[in-house]
Design a protein around this motif. Structure first.
Motif, short mmCIF file in Angstrom:
data_model
loop_
_atom_site.label_atom_id
_atom_site.label_comp_id
_atom_site.label_asym_id
_atom_site.label_seq_id
_atom_site.Cartn_x
_atom_site.Cartn_y
_atom_site.Cartn_z
N ALA A 118 21.10 12.05 73.53
CA ALA A 118 21.09 13.68 72.80
C ALA A 118 20.52 14.44 73.38
N LEU A 119 19.12 14.42 72.95
CA LEU A 119 17.83 15.50 72.62
C LEU A 119 16.79 14.96 73.72
N ARG A 120 16.94 13.28 74.73
CA ARG A 120 16.59 13.77 76.03
C ARG A 120 17.30 14.81 76.95
N ARG A 121 19.59 14.74 76.69
CA ARG A 121 20.49 15.42 77.65
C ARG A 121 20.44 16.66 76.59
N LEU A 122 19.78 17.31 76.17
CA LEU A 122 19.43 19.07 75.14
C LEU A 122 18.01 19.37 75.65
N SER A 123 16.90 18.50 76.27
CA SER A 123 16.16 19.24 76.45
C SER A 123 15.95 19.36 78.02
N ILE A 124 17.28 18.68 78.62
CA ILE A 124 16.77 19.69 80.37
C ILE A 124 18.03 20.60 80.47
N LEU A 125 19.21 20.92 79.58
CA LEU A 125 19.84 21.92 78.96
C LEU A 125 19.24 23.38 79.94
N SER A 126 20.16 23.99 80.42
CA SER A 126 19.52 25.73 80.81
C SER A 126 20.87 26.58 80.60
N PRO A 127 20.72 27.02 79.86
CA PRO A 127 19.79 28.07 78.78
C PRO A 127 19.71 26.65 77.95
N PRO A 128 18.66 26.57 77.44
CA PRO A 128 18.95 25.46 75.56
C PRO A 128 19.83 26.09 74.43
N ASP A 129 20.32 24.54 73.73
CA ASP A 129 21.08 25.26 72.65
C ASP A 129 20.59 25.25 71.66
N THR A 130 19.64 25.96 71.02
CA THR A 130 19.31 25.92 69.64
C THR A 130 20.01 25.09 68.42
N SER A 131 21.02 25.86 68.46
CA SER A 131 22.21 25.30 67.38
C SER A 131 22.27 24.06 67.21
N LEU A 132 23.02 23.33 68.36
CA LEU A 132 23.58 21.67 68.49
C LEU A 132 22.11 21.29 68.77
N GLU A 133 21.04 21.46 68.52
CA GLU A 133 19.49 20.64 68.67
C GLU A 133 19.06 20.89 67.41
N VAL A 134 19.42 21.94 66.91
CA VAL A 134 19.06 21.52 65.02
C VAL A 134 19.64 20.40 64.41
N GLN A 135 21.11 21.01 65.05
CA GLN A 135 22.26 20.17 63.88
C GLN A 135 22.59 18.09 64.71
N VAL A 136 21.13 17.82 66.24
CA VAL A 136 21.37 16.65 66.17
C VAL A 136 19.73 16.41 65.22
N ARG A 137 18.80 16.84 65.03
CA ARG A 137 17.63 16.50 64.50
C ARG A 137 18.26 16.43 63.67
N THR A 138 18.82 16.88 62.74
CA THR A 138 19.22 17.09 61.41
C THR A 138 19.82 15.45 61.64
N THR A 139 20.57 14.88 62.38
CA THR A 139 21.06 13.91 61.76
C THR A 139 20.14 12.51 62.15
N ARG A 140 19.10 13.03 63.47
CA ARG A 140 18.02 12.15 63.55
C ARG A 140 17.62 12.08 62.06
N GLY A 141 17.15 13.15 61.48
CA GLY A 141 15.58 12.80 60.12
C GLY A 141 16.74 12.35 58.80
N ASN A 142 18.05 12.36 59.09
CA ASN A 142 18.67 11.69 57.72
C ASN A 142 19.14 9.96 58.50
N LEU A 143 19.13 9.91 59.71
CA LEU A 143 18.97 8.10 60.17
C LEU A 143 17.31 7.65 59.64
N LEU A 144 16.17 8.26 60.20
CA LEU A 144 15.23 8.02 60.00
C LEU A 144 15.10 7.76 58.38
N ALA A 145 15.30 8.76 57.21
CA ALA A 145 15.10 8.61 56.26
C ALA A 145 15.87 7.33 55.67
N GLU A 146 17.34 7.39 55.99
CA GLU A 146 18.07 6.25 55.07
C GLU A 146 17.24 5.10 55.50
#
Length: 271
Positions: free
Chosen positions: A200-228
């Motif tokens: 998802a992060l790879r796909r977000l990196s090529i979106l134009s225009p970028p979707d900041t809200s969706l990137e925050v959502q994905v990174r939040t999920t990934r941050g939780n995942l790594l922490a657990e």
């Protein structure tokens, strides 16, 4: 060549008849979306009626947004009945307002999300990609209520619909993948969730225009995942990056920001 001849002589007339009578069943779904496309656009009057609720939602005025969307819904139902696109969009906005107010786990949110999806399903073939956003929305509500396997099923179906589309929508596909990743995280299927968030992060990196809200959502999920998984340093980097995105211009009262702030505290405890 023989296949094209058979298509012209047998299948094509059937699809033409389906389009003429507006039959929207799965075995002639190729024609049905085209036949019903005009009826599945909001009218100017519907757009105008929903505009105040959308503006309130964008401003983070959750209670006002829900109230305004409910008023528009009532108007549409009086004028055209329960099963119109305007009603479905109004229900969508009400669900988003409840999610923004951290009320996604309430019975009202579940009822509204289910009604929205049911309304779309009455108008669209079972394999129409336009069902996917309503599935994703209901999936997030189910996750908030702890109905994790049911949410996972909806995210899987939504992602399949997006990927099968003739012209895939990268943003919509990423939204479905993000929801599925969160479902796998909650179900402790960490390897699959890791793959989904990375993709998802790879796909977000090529979106134009970028979707900041969706990137925050994905990174939040990934941050939780790594922490657990005990990977606190990596988790903190993901959540810090999400926080930078917020500081660069996201509303401080948006859904993604409230979840991010909660998870930053959680990772600090885990580390």
């Amino acid at each position: 060549r023989r296949w094209r001849v058979r298509f012209r002589t047998s299948v094509q007339p059937l699809l033409r008849r389906c389009a003429l009578v507006g039959v929207a069943v799965s075995w002639c779904g190729l024609a049905a979306p085209q036949a019903g496309a005009a009826a599945l656009r909001l009218t100017r009057a519907e757009q105008d009626a929903l505009a105040p609720a959308r503006r309130a939602l964008e401003a983070g005025a959750w209670q006002a947004a829900e109230s305004l969307a409910a008023e528009a819904q009532s108007r549409f139902q009086r004028e055209r009945g329960d099963s119109t696109l305007g009603v479905a969009h109004a229900l969508d906005l009400r669900v988003e307002a409840l999610r923004g107010a951290r009320r996604a786990s309430e019975p009202a949110a579940l009822s509204l999300a289910e009604r929205a999806l049911a309304t779309y399903r009455r108008q669209l073939p079972v394999d129409d990609r336009r069902l996917a956003p309503a599935m994703v929305r209901l999936g997030w509500v189910l996750l908030a209520r702890g109905a994790n396997p049911a949410a996972e099923s909806l995210f899987v179906r939504a992602l399949a619909l997006e990927q099968a589309a003739r012209r895939p929508d990268a943003r919509a596909e990423t939204e479905a993948a993000s929801g599925l990743a969160e479902a796998h995280r909650v179900l402790r299927r960490f390897r699959t969730a890791d793959s989904l968030t990375a993709a998802a992060l790879r796909r977000l990196s090529i979106l134009s225009p970028p979707d900041t809200s969706l990137e925050v959502q994905v990174r939040t999920t990934r941050g939780n995942l790594l922490a657990e998984q005990g990977r606190a340093d990596e988790a903190r980097r993901e959540l810090d990056r999400a926080r930078e995105l917020v500081a660069a211009g996201m509303r401080p009262d948006s859904i993604g920001v409230s979840v991010l702030l909660r998870d930053l505290g959680r990772v600090a405890i885990l580390s």
